[in-house]
Design a protein around this motif. Sequence first.
Motif, PDB file in Angstrom:
ATOM      1  N   ASN A 173      20.290  34.102 -58.059  1.00  0.00           N
ATOM      2  CA  ASN A 173      20.833  34.948 -59.120  1.00  0.00           C
ATOM      3  C   ASN A 173      22.238  34.462 -59.490  1.00  0.00           C
ATOM      4  O   ASN A 173      22.831  33.650 -58.769  1.00  0.00           O
ATOM      5  CB  ASN A 173      20.843  36.421 -58.689  1.00  0.00           C
ATOM      6  N   PRO A 174      22.786  34.925 -60.623  1.00  0.00           N
ATOM      7  CA  PRO A 174      24.089  34.416 -61.090  1.00  0.00           C
ATOM      8  C   PRO A 174      25.202  34.525 -60.050  1.00  0.00           C
ATOM      9  O   PRO A 174      26.020  33.607 -59.914  1.00  0.00           O
ATOM     10  CB  PRO A 174      24.380  35.289 -62.316  1.00  0.00           C
ATOM     11  N   GLU A 175      25.245  35.628 -59.320  1.00  0.00           N
ATOM     12  CA  GLU A 175      26.295  35.792 -58.309  1.00  0.00           C
ATOM     13  C   GLU A 175      26.166  34.731 -57.213  1.00  0.00           C
ATOM     14  O   GLU A 175      27.156  34.122 -56.792  1.00  0.00           O
ATOM     15  CB  GLU A 175      26.209  37.189 -57.692  1.00  0.00           C
ATOM     16  N   ASN A 176      24.939  34.506 -56.764  1.00  0.00           N
ATOM     17  CA  ASN A 176      24.719  33.505 -55.722  1.00  0.00           C
ATOM     18  C   ASN A 176      24.936  32.084 -56.234  1.00  0.00           C
ATOM     19  O   ASN A 176      25.321  31.194 -55.467  1.00  0.00           O
ATOM     20  CB  ASN A 176      23.311  33.633 -55.149  1.00  0.00           C
ATOM     21  N   GLN A 177      24.687  31.875 -57.513  1.00  0.00           N
ATOM     22  CA  GLN A 177      24.925  30.553 -58.090  1.00  0.00           C
ATOM     23  C   GLN A 177      26.402  30.178 -57.991  1.00  0.00           C
ATOM     24  O   GLN A 177      26.744  29.030 -57.686  1.00  0.00           O
ATOM     25  CB  GLN A 177      24.465  30.517 -59.548  1.00  0.00           C
ATOM     26  N   VAL A 178      27.265  31.143 -58.235  1.00  0.00           N
ATOM     27  CA  VAL A 178      28.709  30.899 -58.131  1.00  0.00           C
ATOM     28  C   VAL A 178      29.071  30.559 -56.685  1.00  0.00           C
ATOM     29  O   VAL A 178      29.798  29.591 -56.417  1.00  0.00           O
ATOM     30  CB  VAL A 178      29.512  32.128 -58.610  1.00  0.00           C
ATOM     31  N   LYS A 179      28.552  31.342 -55.744  1.00  0.00           N
ATOM     32  CA  LYS A 179      28.833  31.094 -54.325  1.00  0.00           C
ATOM     33  C   LYS A 179      28.295  29.733 -53.889  1.00  0.00           C
ATOM     34  O   LYS A 179      28.951  28.996 -53.148  1.00  0.00           O
ATOM     35  CB  LYS A 179      28.203  32.194 -53.464  1.00  0.00           C
ATOM     36  N   LEU A 180      27.092  29.408 -54.359  1.00  0.00           N
ATOM     37  CA  LEU A 180      26.470  28.144 -53.976  1.00  0.00           C
ATOM     38  C   LEU A 180      27.255  26.960 -54.538  1.00  0.00           C
ATOM     39  O   LEU A 180      27.454  25.954 -53.844  1.00  0.00           O
ATOM     40  CB  LEU A 180      25.022  28.105 -54.464  1.00  0.00           C
ATOM     41  N   ASN A 181      27.707  27.083 -55.765  1.00  0.00           N
ATOM     42  CA  ASN A 181      28.514  26.013 -56.354  1.00  0.00           C
ATOM     43  C   ASN A 181      29.794  25.785 -55.567  1.00  0.00           C
ATOM     44  O   ASN A 181      30.210  24.644 -55.331  1.00  0.00           O
ATOM     45  CB  ASN A 181      28.853  26.339 -57.814  1.00  0.00           C
ATOM     46  N   GLU A 182      30.422  26.868 -55.148  1.00  0.00           N
ATOM     47  CA  GLU A 182      31.648  26.757 -54.352  1.00  0.00           C
ATOM     48  C   GLU A 182      31.362  26.067 -53.018  1.00  0.00           C
ATOM     49  O   GLU A 182      32.124  25.200 -52.570  1.00  0.00           O
ATOM     50  CB  GLU A 182      32.247  28.146 -54.111  1.00  0.00           C
ATOM     51  N   ALA A 183      30.255  26.451 -52.388  1.00  0.00           N
ATOM     52  CA  ALA A 183      29.890  25.852 -51.098  1.00  0.00           C
ATOM     53  C   ALA A 183      29.562  24.370 -51.259  1.00  0.00           C
ATOM     54  O   ALA A 183      29.931  23.541 -50.409  1.00  0.00           O
ATOM     55  CB  ALA A 183      28.699  26.595 -50.499  1.00  0.00           C
ATOM     56  N   LEU A 184      28.889  24.024 -52.342  1.00  0.00           N
ATOM     57  CA  LEU A 184      28.551  22.620 -52.594  1.00  0.00           C
ATOM     58  C   LEU A 184      29.801  21.785 -52.862  1.00  0.00           C
ATOM     59  O   LEU A 184      29.906  20.640 -52.409  1.00  0.00           O
ATOM     60  CB  LEU A 184      27.589  22.519 -53.778  1.00  0.00           C
ATOM     61  N   ASN A 185      30.742  22.359 -53.584  1.00  0.00           N
ATOM     62  CA  ASN A 185      31.995  21.635 -53.855  1.00  0.00           C
ATOM     63  C   ASN A 185      32.748  21.353 -52.561  1.00  0.00           C
ATOM     64  O   ASN A 185      33.313  20.266 -52.376  1.00  0.00           O
ATOM     65  CB  ASN A 185      32.871  22.438 -54.818  1.00  0.00           C
ATOM     66  N   LYS A 186      32.750  22.320 -51.652  1.00  0.00           N
ATOM     67  CA  LYS A 186      33.398  22.109 -50.354  1.00  0.00           C
ATOM     68  C   LYS A 186      32.654  21.047 -49.547  1.00  0.00           C
ATOM     69  O   LYS A 186      33.266  20.222 -48.868  1.00  0.00           O
ATOM     70  CB  LYS A 186      33.454  23.419 -49.570  1.00  0.00           C
ATOM     71  N   LEU A 187      31.330  21.077 -49.623  1.00  0.00           N
ATOM     72  CA  LEU A 187      30.527  20.104 -48.885  1.00  0.00           C
ATOM     73  C   LEU A 187      30.829  18.678 -49.336  1.00  0.00           C
ATOM     74  O   LEU A 187      30.931  17.758 -48.513  1.00  0.00           O
ATOM     75  CB  LEU A 187      29.037  20.403 -49.088  1.00  0.00           C
TER      76      LEU A 187
END
Length: 220
Positions: A173-187
């Motif tokens: 969902n949109p909220e999780n997409q934001v969180k996932l993008n942040e986690a991927l950027n850190k990765l």
Amino acid sequence: FVSEFFSLYNDPALDNALDIALQMALSVPLEDVTAYPKFSKAFFGLIEILFRNHKKTVFALDTNVFMQLMTAVHEGLQSSDATLSSLCANTIDHLATYHFLMNGKDKVEMHNLNKHLTAQPNLFSSLTATLFNLLLFGPPQNHWAVMRPILSLMLASETSFSAYKDHLLTTQNPENQVKLNEALNKLLADVNRSLDSANRDRFTQKLTAFRVTTRGFLTL
């Protein structure tokens, strides 16, 4: 060293022995391989050794036979037995590492490998998706095993990782997409295009943090 010794004297004995061993191993249906733990460890152990030390022999196989090996590795990777999944993960790492380091070089092994990849263009993307799915959604005993080949696969086929990332984002969902993008950027931050030990270790630590973070909110 042993294979180089035989090659130096144009002695086909080792190649013949490897060919016979492969024929015997592949004559057993995959469901029978996985049904017997001792045999499956020997089977996947043989494949791991071939991809580690005898790439010239493996890559020279007919594409159908090569893909039979990769299908078995893909299946073994998802085993609940940590030893089997680790052997298969190492096999994938040998393959992806070689492709990353040798891509573009005029070597017989690379030409043969590219022939297989041309015939099966989804091989790396399929392996990438399975590895990440096991990391994010799979049983805990497999996590350490599946981490090792992820960096080498990402470097060998950046498009495969991008495709998986885009697909995973669409499942949230949109909220999780934001969180996932942040986690991927850190990765992906400060990860070098290198497979030296220091970079591998740093990326493994990042993968561990990525897994812990994302498992807290990802939905299937």
